[in-house]
Design an enzyme around this catalytic site. Structure first.
Site, mmCIF file in Angstrom:
data_model
loop_
_atom_site.group_PDB
_atom_site.id
_atom_site.type_symbol
_atom_site.label_atom_id
_atom_site.label_comp_id
_atom_site.label_asym_id
_atom_site.label_seq_id
_atom_site.Cartn_x
_atom_site.Cartn_y
_atom_site.Cartn_z
ATOM 1 N N GLY A 105 11.860 -9.169 11.455
ATOM 2 C CA GLY A 105 10.656 -8.953 12.264
ATOM 3 C C GLY A 105 9.875 -10.224 12.529
ATOM 4 O O GLY A 105 8.707 -10.182 12.911
ATOM 5 N N ALA A 106 10.515 -11.376 12.314
ATOM 6 C CA ALA A 106 9.800 -12.651 12.433
ATOM 7 C C ALA A 106 10.077 -13.323 13.773
ATOM 8 O O ALA A 106 9.759 -14.488 13.965
ATOM 9 C CB ALA A 106 10.201 -13.578 11.287
ATOM 10 N N GLY A 107 10.675 -12.589 14.698
ATOM 11 C CA GLY A 107 10.925 -13.168 16.022
ATOM 12 C C GLY A 107 12.066 -14.161 16.018
ATOM 13 O O GLY A 107 12.197 -14.970 16.933
ATOM 14 N N SER A 149 15.260 -13.060 15.585
ATOM 15 C CA SER A 149 16.449 -12.346 16.007
ATOM 16 C C SER A 149 17.293 -11.775 14.873
ATOM 17 O O SER A 149 18.528 -11.817 14.928
ATOM 18 C CB SER A 149 17.285 -13.327 16.818
ATOM 19 O OG SER A 149 17.940 -12.698 17.814
ATOM 20 N N THR A 200 12.471 -15.160 29.813
ATOM 21 C CA THR A 200 13.124 -15.512 31.077
ATOM 22 C C THR A 200 14.507 -14.880 31.176
ATOM 23 O O THR A 200 15.012 -14.675 32.271
ATOM 24 C CB THR A 200 13.293 -17.039 31.201
ATOM 25 O OG1 THR A 200 13.873 -17.517 29.979
ATOM 26 C CG2 THR A 200 11.969 -17.728 31.433
ATOM 27 N N ASP A 201 15.128 -14.556 30.027
ATOM 28 C CA ASP A 201 16.546 -14.148 30.073
ATOM 29 C C ASP A 201 16.762 -12.868 30.877
ATOM 30 O O ASP A 201 17.668 -12.797 31.706
ATOM 31 C CB ASP A 201 17.180 -14.078 28.665
ATOM 32 C CG ASP A 201 16.501 -13.124 27.693
ATOM 33 O OD1 ASP A 201 15.435 -12.567 28.023
ATOM 34 O OD2 ASP A 201 17.068 -12.930 26.593
ATOM 35 N N GLU A 227 10.956 -18.491 27.305
ATOM 36 C CA GLU A 227 10.666 -17.195 26.663
ATOM 37 C C GLU A 227 10.485 -16.107 27.715
ATOM 38 O O GLU A 227 9.766 -16.307 28.699
ATOM 39 C CB GLU A 227 9.407 -17.337 25.805
ATOM 40 C CG GLU A 227 9.523 -16.677 24.461
ATOM 41 C CD GLU A 227 10.634 -17.278 23.593
ATOM 42 O OE1 GLU A 227 11.747 -16.714 23.586
ATOM 43 O OE2 GLU A 227 10.388 -18.287 22.926
ATOM 44 N N GLU A 265 22.633 -3.528 22.083
ATOM 45 C CA GLU A 265 21.228 -3.463 21.669
ATOM 46 C C GLU A 265 20.394 -2.581 22.585
ATOM 47 O O GLU A 265 19.354 -2.076 22.180
ATOM 48 C CB GLU A 265 20.645 -4.861 21.535
ATOM 49 C CG GLU A 265 21.117 -5.483 20.237
ATOM 50 C CD GLU A 265 20.251 -6.617 19.774
ATOM 51 O OE1 GLU A 265 19.020 -6.476 19.735
ATOM 52 O OE2 GLU A 265 20.836 -7.671 19.472
ATOM 53 N N ASP A 320 19.756 -13.876 22.672
ATOM 54 C CA ASP A 320 19.948 -13.842 21.218
ATOM 55 C C ASP A 320 21.429 -13.693 20.865
ATOM 56 O O ASP A 320 21.932 -14.303 19.924
ATOM 57 C CB ASP A 320 19.143 -12.685 20.608
ATOM 58 C CG ASP A 320 17.674 -12.778 20.973
ATOM 59 O OD1 ASP A 320 17.250 -13.852 21.443
ATOM 60 O OD2 ASP A 320 16.961 -11.787 20.805
HETATM 61 C C1 GLA Z 1 13.680 -10.958 22.369
HETATM 62 C C2 GLA Z 1 14.830 -10.479 23.264
HETATM 63 C C3 GLA Z 1 15.431 -11.662 24.019
HETATM 64 C C4 GLA Z 1 14.348 -12.415 24.788
HETATM 65 C C5 GLA Z 1 13.196 -12.767 23.856
HETATM 66 C C6 GLA Z 1 12.031 -13.401 24.580
HETATM 67 O O1 GLA Z 1 14.169 -11.781 21.371
HETATM 68 O O2 GLA Z 1 15.821 -9.869 22.489
HETATM 69 O O3 GLA Z 1 16.450 -11.216 24.875
HETATM 70 O O4 GLA Z 1 13.930 -11.660 25.876
HETATM 71 O O5 GLA Z 1 12.721 -11.643 23.141
HETATM 72 O O6 GLA Z 1 12.388 -14.596 25.146
#
Ligand code: GLA
Length: 455
Positions: free
Chosen positions: A158-160, A162, A57-58, A55, A196, A207
């Site tokens: 909005g739930a993480g 994507s 890290t990208d 998480e 984005e 994502d």
């Molecule tokens: C969001 C971002 C991703 C990544 C995550 C955290 O989803 O869009 O690129 O940074 O948060 O890991």
């Protein structure tokens, strides 16, 4: 069975879950015809995702291990010849929108859903030369589009998981299809990631890569550091046999995360800027993965502001909504990224050798690091991880995605799924007064054209 026989196409995407999709597809096709009239309709889709581990890290050029959900965004579309894009949504709170395609499309106000179409349209018009197409430029046609991502089959918002990237990717795939661009997954993922940035969040590429390159039943290992030719290393990783990956949606929706998110990006960039004083070659935290943490730590202050860095001649680049005086928690944030990259590689080992206990403890350690060092957890997410670990056979649980609400994941032995769902649901409500939505992640395939139907 509705009027549109999409049995084969839907089975290829959703496997055993295909039957429930027919009504959804048919309802969307009917709605499209009511709005835009009879004729052919292209149906595109793009999935949401969870992230097993890796998480934040990208954007530091690190490692990630996401998995596509079989919950997706559908985009029904019909090309237009006048360069206009008209958008509607099956959910009424997304109002109809329209804009003209150009290489400089004005953004709608922040939060407007049409930005997720404006971004990719603009990026595509700017694409001048790719492996498969020489000049796309002005030839990107507009379309009449209808998006469908309503519950229970859509990507929760909005739930993480994507939902915004899924929408961006679905739009990009539609524009590219009508422009005749036969895209290759990694190239398209990079384009969508740039698209984005148009919206203002300085996220990474995870994502978009998983939405495009996912394979059924697999997670995707992605090394977010491009090689000299700009290519990324990816590898499908089978999910462990005998386990289900369960997603627990806390029901807490993040608000105003863009600012918090960009501040974490700023803390990482600040770490790089400071370390570069001693190590001039580095550009991302990934570059210091083989240097002992104790050595790095001694060069990183606990906190520093953009203004203080600027006074030393250090700039962090373009980062909207990061106040000059906000304390950036450089040391802890860099520690999270540095340790998280190691955990991703260890998780790969654990999955490879079938050591799910080890994988579970890595998930736990990742959650602790996200909560304490990166400070992206909430009491609700913490409560879900605690409840999940109480169930027999569950070895670990962690928040997934950007944080500040959204979802927790856990690997659950197949025989324990019913008990898990009951237990976690009960404990969560007792502890927080909220209802969790718990569902299995069926690891679906990546985005694309599903079918062309006649309405
Ligand atoms: C969001 C971002 C991703 C990544 C995550 C955290 O989803 O869009 O690129 O940074 O948060 O890991």
């Amino acid at each position: 069975m509705g009027r549109f026989e999409l049995r084969e196409e839907l089975r290829a995407i959703y496997g055993a879950g295909a039957d429930g999709q027919t009504t959804r597809y048919n309802a969307a096709l009917d709605r499209f015809r009511d709005r835009y009239g009879p004729g052919p309709v292209h149906i595109f889709r793009a999935p949401g995702r969870v992230n097993l581990i890796g998480e934040h890290t990208d954007y530091n050029h690190g490692y990630v291990l996401p998995v596509a959900l079989d919950r997706d965004v559908l985009l029904l579309a019909r090309p237009r010849s006048d360069g206009q894009v008209r958008l509607a949504n099956v959910e009424d709170d997304f109002e109809a929108r329209s804009f003209a395609i150009s290489s400089a499309i004005p953004a709608a106000p922040a939060g407007d859903w049409s930005n997720y179409a404006r971004g990719p349209a603009q990026e595509l018009t700017r694409l001048r030369s790719t492996g498969s197409v020489q000049v796309l430029g002005a030839s990107v046609p507009g379309f009449d589009g209808l998006a469908s991502a309503a519950p229970p089959f859509g990507v929760p918002r909005g739930a993480g998981v994507s939902s915004s990237s899924a929408l961006t990717v679905a739009m990009a795939v539609a524009f590219a299809h009508f422009a005749g661009w036969e895209w290759e997954g990694a190239e398209m993922a990079r384009l969508c990631s740039d698209a984005e940035w148009y919206v203002g969040t300085r996220g990474g590429i995870m994502d978009q890569f998983i939405a495009l390159l996912a394979e059924r039943g697999h997670a995707l290992f992605l090394d977010c550091r491009p090689d000299a030719d700009g290519n990324f290393r990816t590898r499908p990783i089978p999910l462990p046999a005998g386990y289900r990956l369960l997603v627990m949606d806390s029901g807490v929706r993040h608000t105003n995360t863009r600012n918090e998110f960009n501040q974490r990006v700023a803390a990482c960039r600040a770490g790089v800027a400071l370390l570069r004083q001693e190590m001039p070659g580095i550009t991302h935290l990934r570059d210091v993965e083989n240097i002992e943490w104790a050595t790095l730590e001694s060069q990183l202050p606990e906190a520093v502001s953009v203004a203080a860095l600027r006074a030393e001649g250090l700039e962090l680049g373009d980062l909207p909504n990061v106040p000059d005086d906000a304390p950036l928690r450089v040391r802890a944030c860099c520690r999270h990224v540095w340790t998280e990259n190691r955990r991703v590689l260890e998780t790969l080992d654990g999955l490879g050798s079938g050591d799910i206990r080890r994988v579970g403890s890595l998930l736990d350690a990742a959650h602790a690091s996200a909560a304490e060092d990166y400070r992206i957890s909430t009491t609700e997410l913490d409560a879900l991880t605690v409840a999940a670990r109480e169930v027999d056979g569950v070895t670990g649980a962690r928040l997934t995605g950007a944080g500040w609400g959204g979802c927790v994941i856990a690997l659950v032995p197949e025989g324990q799924v019913a008990e898990f769902t009951g237990h976690v649901g009960r404990v969560y409500t007792r502890e927080t007064g909220r209802e969790a939505t718990i569902f299995p992640c069926s690891a679906g395939p990546g985005a694309g054209l599903v079918a062309v139907a006649e309405v």
